[in-house]
Each structure stands twice: as C-alpha cells, then as structure tokens.
Motif scaffolding. Sequence first.
Motif, short mmCIF file in Angstrom:
data_model
loop_
_atom_site.label_atom_id
_atom_site.label_comp_id
_atom_site.label_asym_id
_atom_site.label_seq_id
_atom_site.Cartn_x
_atom_site.Cartn_y
_atom_site.Cartn_z
N ILE A 105 0.85 -1.20 0.00
CA ILE A 105 0.00 0.00 0.00
C ILE A 105 0.88 1.25 0.00
N SER A 106 1.94 1.23 0.80
CA SER A 106 2.85 2.37 0.87
C SER A 106 3.56 2.60 -0.47
N HIS A 107 4.03 1.52 -1.09
CA HIS A 107 4.71 1.67 -2.39
C HIS A 107 3.76 2.14 -3.48
N LEU A 108 2.49 1.70 -3.40
CA LEU A 108 1.50 2.17 -4.38
C LEU A 108 1.32 3.68 -4.29
N GLY A 109 1.42 4.20 -3.06
CA GLY A 109 1.34 5.65 -2.89
C GLY A 109 2.45 6.37 -3.63
N TRP A 110 3.68 5.83 -3.56
CA TRP A 110 4.81 6.43 -4.30
C TRP A 110 4.57 6.37 -5.80
N MET A 111 4.01 5.24 -6.28
CA MET A 111 3.79 5.09 -7.73
C MET A 111 2.75 6.07 -8.25
N THR A 112 1.61 6.19 -7.53
CA THR A 112 0.54 7.06 -8.03
C THR A 112 0.87 8.54 -7.82
N MET A 113 1.77 8.83 -6.90
CA MET A 113 2.17 10.23 -6.68
C MET A 113 2.77 10.85 -7.94
N ILE A 114 3.54 10.06 -8.68
CA ILE A 114 4.33 10.61 -9.77
C ILE A 114 3.75 10.29 -11.14
N ILE A 115 2.62 9.55 -11.17
CA ILE A 115 2.13 9.01 -12.45
C ILE A 115 1.71 10.10 -13.44
N ILE A 116 1.23 11.24 -12.94
CA ILE A 116 0.81 12.31 -13.83
C ILE A 116 2.02 13.04 -14.42
N TYR A 117 3.06 13.21 -13.63
CA TYR A 117 4.21 14.02 -14.05
C TYR A 117 5.24 13.22 -14.83
N ASN A 118 5.41 11.94 -14.47
CA ASN A 118 6.41 11.11 -15.15
C ASN A 118 5.98 9.65 -15.12
N PRO A 119 5.13 9.23 -16.09
CA PRO A 119 4.61 7.85 -16.08
C PRO A 119 5.71 6.79 -16.15
N LYS A 120 6.81 7.08 -16.87
CA LYS A 120 7.88 6.10 -16.99
C LYS A 120 8.53 5.81 -15.63
N LEU A 121 8.56 6.82 -14.78
CA LEU A 121 9.11 6.65 -13.43
C LEU A 121 8.21 5.73 -12.59
N THR A 122 6.90 5.82 -12.83
CA THR A 122 5.97 4.90 -12.16
C THR A 122 6.26 3.46 -12.56
N LEU A 123 6.50 3.25 -13.85
CA LEU A 123 6.81 1.89 -14.32
C LEU A 123 8.11 1.38 -13.71
N LEU A 124 9.12 2.26 -13.63
CA LEU A 124 10.40 1.86 -13.02
C LEU A 124 10.18 1.45 -11.56
N THR A 125 9.41 2.27 -10.83
CA THR A 125 9.12 1.95 -9.42
C THR A 125 8.39 0.63 -9.31
N PHE A 126 7.43 0.39 -10.22
CA PHE A 126 6.66 -0.85 -10.19
C PHE A 126 7.56 -2.07 -10.46
N TYR A 127 8.45 -1.93 -11.43
CA TYR A 127 9.35 -3.05 -11.75
C TYR A 127 10.29 -3.35 -10.58
N MET A 128 10.84 -2.29 -9.98
CA MET A 128 11.75 -2.50 -8.85
C MET A 128 11.01 -3.14 -7.67
N TYR A 129 9.79 -2.64 -7.41
CA TYR A 129 8.99 -3.19 -6.30
C TYR A 129 8.67 -4.66 -6.57
N THR A 130 8.30 -4.98 -7.82
CA THR A 130 7.96 -6.37 -8.17
C THR A 130 9.15 -7.29 -7.97
N LEU A 131 10.32 -6.86 -8.40
CA LEU A 131 11.52 -7.69 -8.27
C LEU A 131 11.85 -7.96 -6.80
N MET A 132 11.81 -6.90 -5.99
CA MET A 132 12.16 -7.06 -4.57
C MET A 132 11.11 -7.88 -3.82
N THR A 133 9.82 -7.62 -4.10
CA THR A 133 8.76 -8.35 -3.40
C THR A 133 8.75 -9.83 -3.80
#
Length: 328
Positions: free
Chosen positions: A172-200
Amino acid sequence: LALGTTITITSNHWAMAWTGLEINTLAIIPLISKSHHPRAIEATTKYFLTQAAASTLLLFSSMMNAWSTGQWDISQLTYPPSCLLLTTAIAIKLGLAPFHFWFPEVLQGSSLTTALLLSTLMKLPPTTILLLTSHSLNPTLLTAMSITSIALGGWMGLNQTQTRKILAFSSISHLGWMTMIIIYNPKLTLLTFYMYTLMTTSIFLTLNTTNTLKLSTLLTSWTKTPTLNTTLMLTLLSLAGLPPLTGFLPKWLIIQELTKQEMTATATAIALLSLLGLFFYLRLAYCSTITLPPHPSNKMKQWSIKKPTNTLTPPITSLSILLLPLSP
C-alpha cells in the motif's frame, strides 16, 4: 491470469480492458480459495465483492464518457465525472487508501505464492490503465490518496506480527509512491513498479522456502538457512529504500521529479512519512538475522520442520543478489 493481464495491457477499447480485468478476477479466485480453509473462503469473498464493485464502477465511468464524447478509446477520457469515477475504481482495484481495507485481509487468508501474485501481477493491469489515462486524471485527488497511502501503509504496519500483513501494508505504501508521480512522469511509475515487483518476488519466495508466516518463525529460521536469511535482510533493507541499495533509486528519482514540479512540501512530507515504514522493515531485517533459541512451548513445532530443499534456493538467491548494487 496471463490471458486477462495480456488483454488489459494491450487493449485500446474500454470494453476489452474491462473484460481482461474480469478474467483476472475470476482466475485468481480459485487460487485464493484452494486451501478450503474458512479464512481462505472469507478472503475469496472479500476479494470478489471488492473487485466486482470496482469493475462495475470502471464500466460505468467508461459508459458515461462514451455517452458524453462518443469515444470508447481509453486515451480519450475527457469527461470530468468519468475521470473521478475511474480514479476511484482503479484505487479500489489496487488497494490505495482509503480503499485499502480489503487488501491485508485477503493477503492474510491466501498462501504465500498467491499473496505474491496479488501483490505483483494483479496490480499490473490497473496500473496500465492509470498510465494510459494519466493525462486526464485529477492531480489533487491522486496526490491526496498517495499521501494517505504512504502514511497509512507505514502507520498500520507498525504493530503487525504476520509477515503477509506487513508486506500488504508495504505494498500500500509503495503504491502511494507510484501514483504520486504518475501524472508528471509515467515512466518513473513503471520503473518503481518493476523495482517493487523484483524485490517483493524475492522476499515472498524466500519466505515460502523457509515456510515463514510470522515473526516468531522468522526468529528461528536463521539456523536453517543462514545464507538465504542474509540475502533476505539485504532485500528487505532495499525495499525499505535505504540509500546504498537499489530500492532507494526510485524514491530518489520521485523526490527529484516532485522538486522539479515545485512540489517541495509534498516531497518532504512523503519522505518523512516513509520513515514510518522503515521501522518495520528494520524489525523484519533484524528478526531475519539474529539467532534465537525457540520457546519451550513451540520447540518441537519450530525445530522439527524438515530443512527446506535447495530446489528454489539458487534462483531466489541469484534474484536477490540483483538488488545489491549501489544505486548511484
């Protein structure tokens, strides 16, 4: 699951995106309820009702948009009430605060492998829809939900002893980081999602190998698999976002992007709120690397567990080692 995810992330029509989400929901239900335990059935019911409501809202918002604009194209979401309804529907599907209550309960009733699917693969289709419609979403609503998610994810994870619930609040906390930046830099959201997926993925597979469901079990698992537990500690610290490890990279870039957008106060707030989550990550990392004799009452239960086979250990360790390079 693969078919539903593929349909949603490749579709350009609202009806097809909705179809993919429905296939996903129906596919994960047998996986959650396969243990036939009352808690698993309860988790399945909660998951189904929540996802059905979110899918209905999504279909309703797309129909309203089509009624207003004559367009069924996902990227042509221009009707303001539809934008608000869609944001709410995706927030329910993802488990963003304040619609997060179902997520920890469902994870707690699922097995570790199913919980891994719910935390990673099941979040890809809704995130893709958010990415495709990011240009027309409401920044104020998304920012408010993001800050709430980061705060609640850290705050509610503090007093948990079940590893699945701790990882649910971490999600839930990491989702907050992803949606925070999705409007300004969608590619950064994807990077965060990939990193989170790998670690989790690395953490869930490690916990599954050592059969760890509670912190008390984690305390005694060091003697069974010391190498794996050391890697687990480093991966947990990486997920926490400590600066030397890779998990710090997306958070650093998100704070940098928010500063560029002149949202310094928001960047400072989410950086301070993420310190709440750091506490339970450190507690997990500490529990995974100390040697504690088992309590007399659970001595036989804890120490009679057959040592896990090494079939999964090499891939898990190699997956975890990927997270060790310095991010700068």
